[in-house]
Motif scaffolding. Sequence first.
Motif, PDB file in Angstrom:
ATOM      1  N   VAL B 156       9.300  32.532 -18.996  1.00  0.00           N
ATOM      2  CA  VAL B 156       9.758  32.562 -20.368  1.00  0.00           C
ATOM      3  C   VAL B 156      10.876  33.591 -20.532  1.00  0.00           C
ATOM      4  O   VAL B 156      11.915  33.320 -21.139  1.00  0.00           O
ATOM      5  CB  VAL B 156       8.575  32.845 -21.325  1.00  0.00           C
ATOM      6  CG1 VAL B 156       9.071  33.073 -22.744  1.00  0.00           C
ATOM      7  CG2 VAL B 156       7.589  31.677 -21.297  1.00  0.00           C
ATOM      8  N   ALA B 158      12.886  34.765 -18.129  1.00  0.00           N
ATOM      9  CA  ALA B 158      14.081  34.322 -17.406  1.00  0.00           C
ATOM     10  C   ALA B 158      14.816  33.230 -18.171  1.00  0.00           C
ATOM     11  O   ALA B 158      16.039  33.092 -18.052  1.00  0.00           O
ATOM     12  CB  ALA B 158      13.696  33.824 -16.014  1.00  0.00           C
ATOM     13  N   GLY B 159      14.088  32.464 -18.966  1.00  0.00           N
ATOM     14  CA  GLY B 159      14.742  31.428 -19.763  1.00  0.00           C
ATOM     15  C   GLY B 159      15.559  31.995 -20.916  1.00  0.00           C
ATOM     16  O   GLY B 159      16.375  31.289 -21.512  1.00  0.00           O
ATOM     17  N   LEU B 160      15.353  33.270 -21.205  1.00  0.00           N
ATOM     18  CA  LEU B 160      16.034  33.877 -22.365  1.00  0.00           C
ATOM     19  C   LEU B 160      17.179  34.805 -21.987  1.00  0.00           C
ATOM     20  O   LEU B 160      18.010  35.139 -22.833  1.00  0.00           O
ATOM     21  CB  LEU B 160      15.028  34.688 -23.188  1.00  0.00           C
ATOM     22  CG  LEU B 160      13.864  33.938 -23.822  1.00  0.00           C
ATOM     23  CD1 LEU B 160      12.862  34.915 -24.434  1.00  0.00           C
ATOM     24  CD2 LEU B 160      14.366  32.962 -24.884  1.00  0.00           C
ATOM     25  N   VAL B 161      17.270  35.227 -20.730  1.00  0.00           N
ATOM     26  CA  VAL B 161      18.214  36.284 -20.370  1.00  0.00           C
ATOM     27  C   VAL B 161      19.166  35.870 -19.243  1.00  0.00           C
ATOM     28  O   VAL B 161      18.967  34.851 -18.599  1.00  0.00           O
ATOM     29  CB  VAL B 161      17.469  37.568 -19.940  1.00  0.00           C
ATOM     30  CG1 VAL B 161      16.554  38.048 -21.056  1.00  0.00           C
ATOM     31  CG2 VAL B 161      16.688  37.319 -18.663  1.00  0.00           C
TER      32      VAL B 161
END
Lengths: 216, 216, 216, 216, 216, 216, 216, 216
Positions: B156, B158-161
Motif C-alpha cells: 500500500v 509503495a503504491g503511494l510513493v
Amino acid sequence: DFARVDHHRTLRRGYPEVVYGEGKSAEQILTILRAMGRHGGPLLATRVSPEKAERVQKDLPGLRYDATARMLYRKEPREPQPAGPIRSVQVLCAGSSDLPVAEEAAITAEVLGRHVERFYDVGVAGLHRLLSLRRQLDRATAYVVVAGMEGALPSVVAGLVARPVIAVPTSVGYGASFGGIAALLGMLNSCAPGVAVVNIDNGFGAGYLASMIADM
Amino acid sequence: DFARVDHHRTLRRGYPEVVYGEGKSAEQILTILRAMGRHGGPLLATRVSPEKAERVQKDLPGLRYDATARMLYRKEPREPQPAGPIRSVQVLCAGSSDLPVAEEAAITAEVLGRHVERFYDVGVAGLHRLLSLRRQLDRATAYVVVAGMEGALPSVVAGLVARPVIAVPTSVGYGASFGGIAALLGMLNSCAPGVAVVNIDNGFGAGYLASMIADM
Amino acid sequence: DFARVDHHRTLRRGYPEVVYGEGKSAEQILTILRAMGRHGGPLLATRVSPEKAERVQKDLPGLRYDATARMLYRKEPREPQPAGPIRSVQVLCAGSSDLPVAEEAAITAEVLGRHVERFYDVGVAGLHRLLSLRRQLDRATAYVVVAGMEGALPSVVAGLVARPVIAVPTSVGYGASFGGIAALLGMLNSCAPGVAVVNIDNGFGAGYLASMIADM
Amino acid sequence: DFARVDHHRTLRRGYPEVVYGEGKSAEQILTILRAMGRHGGPLLATRVSPEKAERVQKDLPGLRYDATARMLYRKEPREPQPAGPIRSVQVLCAGSSDLPVAEEAAITAEVLGRHVERFYDVGVAGLHRLLSLRRQLDRATAYVVVAGMEGALPSVVAGLVARPVIAVPTSVGYGASFGGIAALLGMLNSCAPGVAVVNIDNGFGAGYLASMIADM
Amino acid sequence: DFARVDHHRTLRRGYPEVVYGEGKSAEQILTILRAMGRHGGPLLATRVSPEKAERVQKDLPGLRYDATARMLYRKEPREPQPAGPIRSVQVLCAGSSDLPVAEEAAITAEVLGRHVERFYDVGVAGLHRLLSLRRQLDRATAYVVVAGMEGALPSVVAGLVARPVIAVPTSVGYGASFGGIAALLGMLNSCAPGVAVVNIDNGFGAGYLASMIADM
Amino acid sequence: DFARVDHHRTLRRGYPEVVYGEGKSAEQILTILRAMGRHGGPLLATRVSPEKAERVQKDLPGLRYDATARMLYRKEPREPQPAGPIRSVQVLCAGSSDLPVAEEAAITAEVLGRHVERFYDVGVAGLHRLLSLRRQLDRATAYVVVAGMEGALPSVVAGLVARPVIAVPTSVGYGASFGGIAALLGMLNSCAPGVAVVNIDNGFGAGYLASMIADM
Amino acid sequence: DFARVDHHRTLRRGYPEVVYGEGKSAEQILTILRAMGRHGGPLLATRVSPEKAERVQKDLPGLRYDATARMLYRKEPREPQPAGPIRSVQVLCAGSSDLPVAEEAAITAEVLGRHVERFYDVGVAGLHRLLSLRRQLDRATAYVVVAGMEGALPSVVAGLVARPVIAVPTSVGYGASFGGIAALLGMLNSCAPGVAVVNIDNGFGAGYLASMIADM
Amino acid sequence: DFARVDHHRTLRRGYPEVVYGEGKSAEQILTILRAMGRHGGPLLATRVSPEKAERVQKDLPGLRYDATARMLYRKEPREPQPAGPIRSVQVLCAGSSDLPVAEEAAITAEVLGRHVERFYDVGVAGLHRLLSLRRQLDRATAYVVVAGMEGALPSVVAGLVARPVIAVPTSVGYGASFGGIAALLGMLNSCAPGVAVVNIDNGFGAGYLASMIADM
Ligand SMILES: Nc1ncnc2c1ncn2[C@@H]1O[C@H](COP(=O)(O)O)[C@@H](O)[C@H]1O
Ligand SMILES: Nc1ncnc2c1ncn2[C@@H]1O[C@H](COP(=O)(O)O)[C@@H](O)[C@H]1O
Ligand SMILES: Nc1ncnc2c1ncn2[C@@H]1O[C@H](COP(=O)(O)O)[C@@H](O)[C@H]1O
Ligand SMILES: Nc1ncnc2c1ncn2[C@@H]1O[C@H](COP(=O)(O)O)[C@@H](O)[C@H]1O
Ligand SMILES: [Mg+2]
Ligand SMILES: [Mg+2]
Ligand SMILES: [Mg+2]
Ligand SMILES: [Mg+2]
Ligand SMILES: [Mg+2]
Ligand SMILES: [Mg+2]
Ligand SMILES: [Mg+2]
Ligand SMILES: [Mg+2]
C-alpha cells in the motif's frame, strides 16, 4: 472493463505502469499497451511469449522484443545519460542459466533510463572471476545480483562494495533447490548487510528498484 | 581468536561492522566493541539483553542502550544534517506490536547518520490513518515499512510513493502467521514494484540499507 | 453406482448439490446432472472444460456454459429480486488474472438467485481505484474478495465496510506465491476482523457462502 | 503515540475496535481501553493474562475477566434480544481441549450483542453426540465450529444445516497436527459448501464474523 | 541384472512380490513378471499404463488389466472363501474421484484371495449415505477407507466400527489440498483410535495390509 | 458439561474410551475416569504428568502409574491369555531414546488384554541385533515398530515377517528430523508392503490398533 | 536392557560406538560408557550437559569434558601422528556463533586420532579473511566447513581446494533461517562439486566422516 | 560471453570443470565443451537429452553418450588403475527405478579415473540381497548409495562397512515422498555415522566426491 489502467502512476510514482503478460492474451496485452501508450513515455510488458509478442508487434509496430528476457518494450528517447564511473546499475549473475532473469532486470533498468553494465557467470565456485572485476564494481550506484541454487553471490558481492545490493533468487536448480526456495532463503539470511531481496525470478522488480535507487 | 574483526570494513563499505549480540556473552561483546571502537566512529550492537547491556556499559561508558530495540550504540558526532523535506528515512509500522523491530531500524539509521521520521500503528485495516499522512510521506528518500500478520502495508505504501520501500516482515501474529512467514511471503509477492524485503524481524538490515540509499 | 446423488440436500440445506467436474468424464457429468435435474431447480457443474461442456449440452440442451468460469449451469426462473441498495453480493478482484475465480463466484451466486455486482482490477497498488468505489460498496450484503500474490485486498476492503467479507486466494503469481499459499496465509492473518477464507481458487465456495449470508 | 485508536470504526463498520492483548503491557492495554471507552459502547480485549487483567481491572473497574477465554470485556446494556429459535449464534467444539477457543468465540458474540448457544465435546469419533442435537441445530443463524486434530467437525456440521459455518482450527494436538495446520487444511478443503475458515485459534474472528452474519 | 526378484518372499512373508510399474518399460515389466510367474501363484503389477499393459498381455496372455486401477494381474485359483458376514475386506471411498485408488485397494485384496465389498461416494458432507450402511459395515474384518480433500471419512468410520481401519489419503482436490497432504494430515490426526495410514494414493499398500489382517 | 463421555463405546467398538490427559487438569481427568469407571472395565489415561497422576491416584486408588510412558491405568482382571508362540503383540524400537513411546504402546496393549513382548535398541545401524531376534519375531500376531531419526526400522522388520507392522515415528532427533517429520515420511514411503503408520509419538494409537489386530 | 551396546563396531567399522547423550540420564550414560570402556580404546559421549558430565566424571575419572562442544571423552594414547602439511583435518566456521558445532567436529576428529587445525570466523561477508588463509588450506586432507545463516562458506571453500568438504549447517540465525534449514538447503545446492552435507548442528557426524577420509 | 570457463580448475582442484546441460542449448554445450577440450583431459556434460547429445556428437565426434545417465563424456586415456580389492568406488542402489542416478554417479567416477563396481536393486525390504554381498563390500574405498522412497539403504550400508558412504536421495516415489524430500531427510538423519548427503538426484556430485576420496 477487465483492466483499469493506473494512468496517473507516472505522476505519483515517477514511472509508468508495466504489463504483466503471464496469463493475458495477445489481445489483452495490446489493448492495455495502447491505452498506456497514448500519452507517450516508455512502455513495458514482461513474461510475453514469442507468439504473443509477434501478434502485438504487428499492431503496435514501435515495440521491440527480447526473446531471452521475454519482454516487449519501447524505450523513450531520453537525453543520453553521462555514463560516468558511478552512475550505472550493474547486473551480475552466478551461472549462465540465470541469464533470462538477469536480462529481465537489465532491460527494465534500460527502459527506465539507466545506464547498465552486465557481468555474467561469476558464481562463487570460481571466485577469481568475481575478484578480477573488483575495480569495475566500484563504479556502480546499485547492484542487481542474480543467482539460483544456493544463492551465495549477493553476500559475497555485498561484502566487497559500498552500495545497495538487490538480490534476485532464481528457480534454476533441481532437487532441494525447490524451485528457488534455497536461493531465496540464502539471500534473506545474508550475513552481509546492505542486501534486500525480491521474489524468485523477479528480474523486473529488481531492475525497477535499482533504477529508483540510481536515479537519486 | 573466537572473532576476527573486519577492521577495514568502513573503508571498503562506508560503514563499520556491527556486532550481532545474540548468543554472545557480555564479555565477548565488550571485547569486540573495544577492538572496533579504538579508531573512533559509530558503534552498534544488536540483540543485546538489558543484563548484558548493563554489564558492557560499566566498562565502556560512552554507550547508550535502547530497551525497546535491544540495541547498544554510540552515535558519532556528525555534522548536523540538513533535515530538508526530502533527505530523511521514514520508518512506518502496521501495529503497535511491531515497535521493537521498527525501532531497531530507526536507531540503526540514526547511528549511521540519517535523519529519521517515525509513523507507527498505521496498518491497512484503518486506511485513513495512512492516507492522512500522504503529504508527509513525500519528503522521504527511502522507507522502511514494518508489518507482521499479513504484511500488506509495504504494498500500500509503495503504491503511494516514488522512492524505494524496504519491507520488514515481523514475527508478530499467531497460528498461520508461522512466526512471520505469512508476512514475508506477502511482501515478496507485493503487487507494487519498488519493494525489496529483508529477513523476518531484521530491522537492523532494513535501517542499514535505507541509510545506504538515503546517503546517495 | 459410482455416485450417490444427495437428492434431499435442497431440503436439508436450502440449496441443491453441485457437480465438481474435475476428473469426471462428460458422460459422468451428464448422468449426474440428469438425475439431479429431474425435479426442476437450478443446476450447476464447476471445473468443466469447453469440450466436456459441449458434449453435455448436446444431450441436456437447457444448460448455459461460461468459458471464463468454466461452469455449466441452469438458473431457475426466480421472482426477480429487488436489486435494492443493500441486498446484493459484490465480487471484487485485485488483478485481471483473477477473473476466472471471480466469475466462478459471481455466477454461483447468480445461479443461487442472488443479485451480483462486479468490481474488478482494484488491487491495493493503486488504491484510488478502490477508494473511488466507496459509496457503491455500502449497498452490499456480503462481499467476495478475490486476490492472488500477496492477497492484501480483503483486509483493505474489510477495513472499509460493515458486512462479511469472504476472501478467496488465487493461484495467480509465481515464485514465492507458491501457487496461492502466500495469498492464503495473508488472508488468514488479516488484521481486519470480519474476514473468513475459503480454499485457493475456490470461487464456487465463496459464491455459495455469500449467497447463504445474503439470503438471510 | 505508540497506538492510534480507530475511533470512527463503530461508525464505519458497526462494531468498535478490539484490543489484541498479546505482547502489550497492562499499562498499554489500560491506556487504549480508556481511550476507546470514553464514548460508551462495548469494550473487548483478547489474549490477556490473568495478571494483566487484574492490573487493568483495578483502574477500570467496570470490566469482567474470563480466565478460560483470557478475555477482558464490558457488555453494553442492550435491548434484550428476542432469543427466538432462529436468531442465535451456536458455538460447537469437537473436544474438551478446544474450550478456550470456543469460549473466545462465544464471549465475543455475546459482547457484540448476540444470543449464544454452546454445544461442546461433540467430535466425529462419537457421532451420536452430534446427531442427537440435530433439532436444536436448526434454530441458529450462524455456526462457529471449533476443532483441533483432523478438524473434521465443520464438514459434518455443514452437511447437516442450512446456515453459514465459520470454522476455527485449533492448535490442539501433537505430532503431525503441526500446531493446527492439519485442522486448518482439513477445514479449507471441506467437501461441504457453506464453510469458511479463520486463523488457527482465532475464536475472536469467528465470533465477530458470526455476529455480523446473525445481525442481518 | 537391473532387478533382483525376491523369489522367496512368498515363503518369508506369505505373499509374492509385486511389480511397481511406474518408470519401468513394458519390456522390464514383462521380464520381471515372467521370472516371478514361473512357479505359479498370483501375479500383480501396479501403476501400469494401458499401452504398456497391452504390450505385456500380448506375451503373457493369462493376465487381466483393470483400466481404472491401472493394474495388471492374475488371480490364483484359490479355494472359494466362505463369504460369511465377518470375513470380508470392505473398501469405502468419500467421493467419486477417489475411485482409482479405491479400486487399486480392492483388486489387490482380491488378487491376494480376500472377499471384497465396495461402498463408494459416501463422504461426510451427506452423512445419511454412510449411516444407512451401518448394518452392512458390521460384517467386515478390516476396512480400507479412501478419501481426498479433508480426509475426514476414516475418523467417522472408525467411530462406528470395531475393526481396524486402514486410511488412504488421495491426491484428489486442489489448492490447499496440496496433492493429498491435507487428507494425509487429517488421517494421521484422527481423533478415533483404530486407524493407521498409508502413503497418499497407495491403494495397493492398504489392500495388502487389510488382506494380511483379514487372513488371521 | 465440558466433556460428554462416550459410554457405549465399549459396546460399539469393543474397547472403552481413553482419556487424553494433555491440557486437562487433574480434576478433569479424575471426573472423567470416575464416570467411565462406574461400570467396571479397564481404565486408561495417557500423557499424564507425575504430579497430576499423584493427585488422581489419591482419590481413585485402584490406578497404577507408569512414569516412562506417562500413563495412568487399571487393567481389568481378564482370563489369562494363552501366551502361545503366535498370539502376542511385539513392540520393537530403534534407539534407547524411543522408550517412552514404545512403552506407551506396550502398556496400552497390555491394558487391552494382549500379551506383549519388548525388543528395544535394535536400530538398523547395527543390524546383527535385529537379525539375532529373527526366530522370536515369528511368534507375533502384530508388530509395533517405533523409531525416530530416519525411521528405517519398520521397513526392515516388515521385510522379515509375515504379519502387520504398525509404524510409530518419534520426535527423537534434532535438526532435519524436524520433530519426527523425517521418520514419519520415511515410514509412509516404506518400500516394504504390510506397513501402516500412526501419528508422531502416538504409541497409544499403535498399541490400540495392534491389539485390535491381535484380537481376531 | 534399555541399551544394547554394539561392541564389535570397532572391528566392523574401525571406530567405536559413540553415546548420544541427549535425553539420557547421567546414570544411563555412565552405564553405557562403562560397558564400552571395558576393553580400552577411545570413549566419546556427545550432547552432554555440564551437570551430567560432572556426575559421570565422578565415577569414571579418566574422562575430560569440553563445555563449548558439550562432549565427554577419553582420547586413546596413540602414536603421535606426523602433523605433516597434508595429513590434517581442517575445521572452518563462518561466524563466532558457530563455535560449539565446530568444536564438536574438531574434538571428535581428535578423539578418533586425527591432527586438527581450526580457522574460525572466516565468513564470506569479509572474504579477505578466508583468502589470506589460502596457503594453509592446501595442507589438509579433508575439510569440515561449518556455517549458519545462508551457509555459503562451503561452496567458497570447495571452490578453492582439491580435497573433500564436509559441510555442516548450523541452527544459528533467526527468522527465515528456520533453525538451520536455509543453511542446509544452501549447502545441498552448492554449485561447487566436492561437497557433501550432514544434519543441522551435526558436528560429530562431520568430524567422524572427515576422520574416516583422512585415515585413508 | 554468456559463460566464463574456469580453465585453471584442474590445477586448483585436481579435476576439470563439468558442464551442467539442463537449460543449455546444444550449441551452448558444444561451445563450452570445445573451449574446455582444447587442452586435452576428460570431458563431461550431465543432464543432456538424446537430441542435444546427437547434435553435439556430430561436431565433437570423440564423445560417448549414455542414455540412462543422460551424460556426454570423454574418458582420458589413463594408466590402467590396479583394480585391487580395496581401491574401487562401489555404487549401490535400492530399486531398479534409481538406475539413472546410480549410473550418473558411476560414469562420473569412471570418467574421473576410478574403478567402479555396481550393486543394484538391493533395497532393505529384502535384506538378504544386501547381506549376501557383504564380502564384496569390504573391498571398496568409498560408497555411493542411491535410494528413493524412505532412503534407508545408506544407514544399513554404513552400519556394515568401514569407509565413507555418500548418500544420494532420488526423486523416485510418489505421494509423501515429495519428490525426494522423504529420502533426503532420512539420509540426513542417518543413525549410522560415516554418512554424508548430496542433493536429490545428484549422482554426479556423489560420484565426484567419492572419486576425490578414493584418490587419496
Ligand atoms: N540484528 C541483526 N540481524 C542480522 N544481521 C546482523 C544483526 N546485527 C548484526 N548483524 C550482522 O552480523 C555481522 C556480525 O556478526 P558477528 O561477527 O557474529 O558479530 C555484522 O557484520 C552485521 O552486519
Ligand atoms: N469448484 C468446486 N470447489 C469445491 N467444491 C466443489 C466445487 N464444485 C462442486 N463442489 C462440491 O463438490 C461436491 C460434489 O462433489 P462430487 O460428488 O465429486 O461431484 C458438491 O457437493 C459441491 O459442494
Ligand atoms: N503402487 C505401489 N505403491 C507402493 N509400493 C508398491 C506399489 N506397487 C508395488 N509396490 C512395492 O514395490 C516393490 C517393487 O518395487 P520394484 O522392485 O521397483 O518393482 C514391491 O515389493 C511392492 O511391495
Ligand atoms: N551428536 C550426535 N549426532 C548424531 N548422532 C550421534 C551423535 N552422538 C552420537 N551419535 C550416534 O548415535 C549412536 C548412539 O545412539 P544411542 O545408542 O542412542 O546412544 C551412535 O552410534 C552414534 O553414532
Ligand atoms: Mg559456469
Ligand atoms: Mg491498532
Ligand atoms: Mg492492473
Ligand atoms: Mg471426548
Ligand atoms: Mg458426490
Ligand atoms: Mg544404541
Ligand atoms: Mg564476525
Ligand atoms: Mg525390486
